[in-house]
Design a protein around this motif. Structure first.
Motif, PDB file in Angstrom:
ATOM      1  N   ILE A   1     -35.024  95.869 -18.358  1.00 42.71           N
ATOM      2  CA  ILE A   1     -35.019  94.401 -18.348  1.00 42.71           C
ATOM      3  C   ILE A   1     -36.215  93.800 -17.591  1.00 42.71           C
ATOM      4  O   ILE A   1     -36.851  92.881 -18.088  1.00 42.71           O
ATOM      5  CB  ILE A   1     -33.660  93.876 -17.835  1.00 42.71           C
ATOM      6  CG1 ILE A   1     -32.573  94.236 -18.861  1.00 42.71           C
ATOM      7  CG2 ILE A   1     -33.704  92.362 -17.615  1.00 42.71           C
ATOM      8  CD1 ILE A   1     -31.183  93.806 -18.497  1.00 42.71           C
ATOM      9  N   PRO A   2     -36.561  94.323 -16.386  1.00 42.55           N
ATOM     10  CA  PRO A   2     -37.712  93.708 -15.702  1.00 42.55           C
ATOM     11  C   PRO A   2     -38.994  93.733 -16.539  1.00 42.55           C
ATOM     12  O   PRO A   2     -39.849  92.870 -16.384  1.00 42.55           O
ATOM     13  CB  PRO A   2     -37.870  94.576 -14.445  1.00 42.55           C
ATOM     14  CG  PRO A   2     -36.517  95.137 -14.200  1.00 42.55           C
ATOM     15  CD  PRO A   2     -35.923  95.367 -15.568  1.00 42.55           C
ATOM     16  N   SER A   3     -39.096  94.689 -17.449  1.00 42.88           N
ATOM     17  CA  SER A   3     -40.337  94.814 -18.223  1.00 42.88           C
ATOM     18  C   SER A   3     -40.523  93.673 -19.226  1.00 42.88           C
ATOM     19  O   SER A   3     -41.606  93.511 -19.768  1.00 42.88           O
ATOM     20  CB  SER A   3     -40.368  96.160 -18.963  1.00 42.88           C
ATOM     21  OG  SER A   3     -39.429  96.163 -20.023  1.00 42.88           O
ATOM     22  N   ILE A   4     -39.475  92.898 -19.477  1.00 44.51           N
ATOM     23  CA  ILE A   4     -39.669  91.767 -20.404  1.00 44.51           C
ATOM     24  C   ILE A   4     -39.562  90.427 -19.690  1.00 44.51           C
ATOM     25  O   ILE A   4     -39.522  89.373 -20.322  1.00 44.51           O
ATOM     26  CB  ILE A   4     -38.683  91.803 -21.595  1.00 44.51           C
ATOM     27  CG1 ILE A   4     -37.236  91.735 -21.120  1.00 44.51           C
ATOM     28  CG2 ILE A   4     -38.910  93.037 -22.452  1.00 44.51           C
ATOM     29  CD1 ILE A   4     -36.265  91.397 -22.257  1.00 44.51           C
ATOM     30  N   MET A   5     -39.490  90.478 -18.353  1.00 42.99           N
ATOM     31  CA  MET A   5     -39.448  89.213 -17.619  1.00 42.99           C
ATOM     32  C   MET A   5     -40.866  88.685 -17.442  1.00 42.99           C
ATOM     33  O   MET A   5     -41.809  89.464 -17.363  1.00 42.99           O
ATOM     34  CB  MET A   5     -38.793  89.430 -16.251  1.00 42.99           C
ATOM     35  CG  MET A   5     -37.332  89.819 -16.348  1.00 42.99           C
ATOM     36  SD  MET A   5     -36.637  90.172 -14.733  1.00 42.99           S
ATOM     37  CE  MET A   5     -35.433  88.881 -14.611  1.00 42.99           C
ATOM     38  N   PRO A   6     -41.020  87.353 -17.377  1.00 38.69           N
ATOM     39  CA  PRO A   6     -42.365  86.794 -17.163  1.00 38.69           C
ATOM     40  C   PRO A   6     -42.942  87.283 -15.840  1.00 38.69           C
ATOM     41  O   PRO A   6     -42.198  87.708 -14.964  1.00 38.69           O
ATOM     42  CB  PRO A   6     -42.110  85.281 -17.097  1.00 38.69           C
ATOM     43  CG  PRO A   6     -40.750  85.060 -17.617  1.00 38.69           C
ATOM     44  CD  PRO A   6     -39.992  86.312 -17.452  1.00 38.69           C
ATOM     45  N   GLU A   7     -44.259  87.212 -15.704  1.00 35.95           N
ATOM     46  CA  GLU A   7     -44.878  87.634 -14.449  1.00 35.95           C
ATOM     47  C   GLU A   7     -44.387  86.773 -13.304  1.00 35.95           C
ATOM     48  O   GLU A   7     -44.052  85.616 -13.488  1.00 35.95           O
ATOM     49  CB  GLU A   7     -46.398  87.502 -14.551  1.00 35.95           C
ATOM     50  CG  GLU A   7     -47.034  88.722 -15.154  1.00 35.95           C
ATOM     51  CD  GLU A   7     -48.543  88.643 -15.131  1.00 35.95           C
ATOM     52  OE1 GLU A   7     -49.088  87.837 -14.348  1.00 35.95           O
ATOM     53  OE2 GLU A   7     -49.161  89.368 -15.903  1.00 35.95           O
TER      54      GLU A   7
END
Ligand SMILES: Nc1ncnc2c1ncn2[C@@H]1O[C@H](COP(=O)(O)OP(=O)(O)O)[C@@H](O)[C@H]1O
Ligand SMILES: [Mg+2]
Ligand SMILES: [Zn+2]
Length: 502
Positions: A230-236
């Motif tokens: 999931i963190p890999s698709i969160m915005p920067e």
């Protein structure tokens, strides 16, 4: 003889400037520390005295009084050793008052005069900068951390004598620092997950709107694997988020060897045996808990029903307010706790439900198992997702899966839409919509209203569940780049509602 130096006290994830005043007078020889001090600060007395002695400096038997002010701020931790030692040495004329006053000091002293690293250097350095100091002296291990806010002259020291050399003549000891380069580990990517289209879609929606998510499925169906990505698709992270997160890790003593602020969104997956204190934070020496360490990232609670009930219950405040207040004997402290909750659980004690060829659990057992999670917590979860095991053709097929970067692109576009829409409302994401704003921003047309009315009666929805569906539908419409929520968006959102005993 009087002198003054500066240190800083940690409160929550910020630091407050502390003045260290020393007075030396005739009278009964001794060293006294005052100023609302925790026991470890009072113990500085012994460490400082012996450390100075072992540095080879002898001072005449005098009465020394050390006062740490402001008096209404409680001082905790061992970082005051160094400013206290410097103030004493200044009072005895070993250093010029002018030099000592221009600098903020933080560090714990060993009896042999070595300086040990301390927690919270990042907020202390920020405090130094905000208060117009140009110079900070810290333990050598904390040097890179002290440089993070920028614009400060940072001197990392290994021993008390080095601090003296630096203050007297600007002499800096060269330290051999191990390279901070960590092995670059590849972040897990959605590309590696075969199939699971429905699950990926639900996760994309959850991230796009900042919604909380519960994954239910049998062991091995890939819940953990999905959650980890999931963190890999969160915005920067924005600059402010990155600074806040780094401060949280700094006061937890986990910001080692970084030469930039934290850039990666956290993924925290505490084991279900975690104590309440470790989850919420606090303790004798206050530290942020897992919910704060997960700030701006994911708090993943695997085997959700196995967590102690009270541990889960304490998520209620942070899920609403995005902060947590920890009450302690010596007053309360406040930490940020703005995370996305992702919970995972088996559907029944054996794990196989709804596959009745395998699962022999009774309806009662299943209800009891799922009922372990309290309603108030379930009410704060927006999307409920059944994860079915990946099927053979998809697992073995050579189909190319979408990468996290591609998914993140869509998430970011949906987030931008929301930010623009809510620019005046003071919120960022659909998940933050309250009832009043919901009416304004989730306007339905006649057919949509009809569909919701229908669902309301058919599924016996609560008012809360009804609102959750609207918010999720808002996010689905945003992913679709539509301002108007239509029946297609609603229908998908209704599909993510919680199903009881079906
Ligand atoms: N869709 C999938 N694509 C690739 N591998 C999968 C998939 N689903 C499960 N696996 C494999 O099964 C293992 C177990 O998955 P896991 O996420 O631990 O399941 P769960 O948490 O639901 O028990 C994974 O490590 C992975 O190797
Ligand atoms: Mg698992
Ligand atoms: Zn079962």
């Amino acid at each position: 003889m009087f002198s003054r130096t500066y240190g800083a006290a940690i409160q929550g994830i910020d630091a407050i400037l502390v003045r260290v005043e020393v007075d030396v007078s005739d009278g009964l020889p001794g060293l006294e520390l005052v100023g609302f001090l925790a026991s470890e600060v009072r113990e500085a007395r012994e460490r400082v005295r012996v450390a100075i002695h072992n540095t080879g400096i002898v001072f005449p038997p005098k009465r020394i009084t050390v006062n740490l002010s402001p008096a209404d701020v409680r001082k905790e931790g061992t970082a005051f050793d160094l400013p206290i030692a410097i103030a004493i040495l200044t009072a005895f004329g070993h250093l010029s008052q002018e030099l000592a006053e221009q600098t903020i000091f933080a560090g714990e002293l060993s009896l042999d005069g070595r300086i040990n690293p301390v927690n919270g250097i990042l907020p202390i350095a920020c405090c130094a900068k905000e208060n117009g100091f140009s110079q900070i002296v810290v333990p050598v291990e904390n040097e890179t951390e002290a440089r993070l806010p920028g614009e400060l002259d940072v001197c990392g020291c290994e021993k008390l004598t080095e601090v003296l050399d630096f203050l007297r003549g600007g002499v800096r000891q060269e330290h051999d620092r191990g390279s901070g380069a960590e092995a670059i580990e590849r972040a897990p990517d959605f590309e590696e997950i075969c199939g699971q289209r429905a699950a990926k879609r639900a996760i994309e929606i959850a991230v796009a709107g900042g919604h909380n998510l519960l994954l239910m499925g049998s062991p091995g169906s890939g819940k953990t694997m999905l959650a980890k990505r999931i963190p890999s698709i969160m915005p920067e992270l924005t600059r402010e988020e990155s600074l806040e997160l780094s401060k949280i890790y700094s006061v937890s003593g986990r910001l080692d060897h970084v030469d930039t602020l934290l850039k990666k969104r956290p993924f925290c997956a505490p084991h279900h045996s975690i104590t309440q204190a470790a989850m919420a934070g606090g303790g004798n020496r206050p530290k942020p808990g897992e919910i704060s360490l997960a700030s701006h990232g994911v708090l993943f609670l695997d085997e959700f029903p196995e967590f102690e009930r009270r541990t889960i219950e304490l998520l209620r405040q942070p899920l609403e307010e995005r902060r947590i207040t920890v009450n302690r004997v010596s007053g309360s402290c406040d930490y940020p706790a703005s995370f996305m909750l992702v919970a995972a659980m088996n559907p029944c004690p054996c794990g196989a439900f709804p596959d009745r060829r395998v699962c022999r659990c009774t309806q009662n057992q299943i209800r009891k198992y799922q009922g372990k999670i309290s309603r108030p917590v379930l009410d704060r979860i927006d999307l409920f997702l059944q994860v079915a095991p990946v099927d053979y053709t998809e697992l073995t097929g050579k189909g190319k899966e979408e990468s996290s970067t591609e998914i993140r692109g869509r998430v970011c576009r949906a987030r931008e839409l929301q930010q623009r829409r809510y620019a005046d409302a003071g919120i960022l994401m659909n998940a933050e919509l309250d009832t009043k704003r919901l009416e304004k921003y989730c306007f339905l047309q006649e057919d949509g209203k009809e569909m919701m009315r229908d669902a309301f009666y058919r599924y016996n929805l609560s008012a809360r569940a009804y609102h959750r569906i609207l918010k999720v539908a808002r996010t689905i419409a945003d992913l679709d780049d539509r301002e108007q929520i239509d029946t297609m968006h609603l229908a998908e959102a209704i599909g993510y509602r919680r199903r009881e005993n079906e």
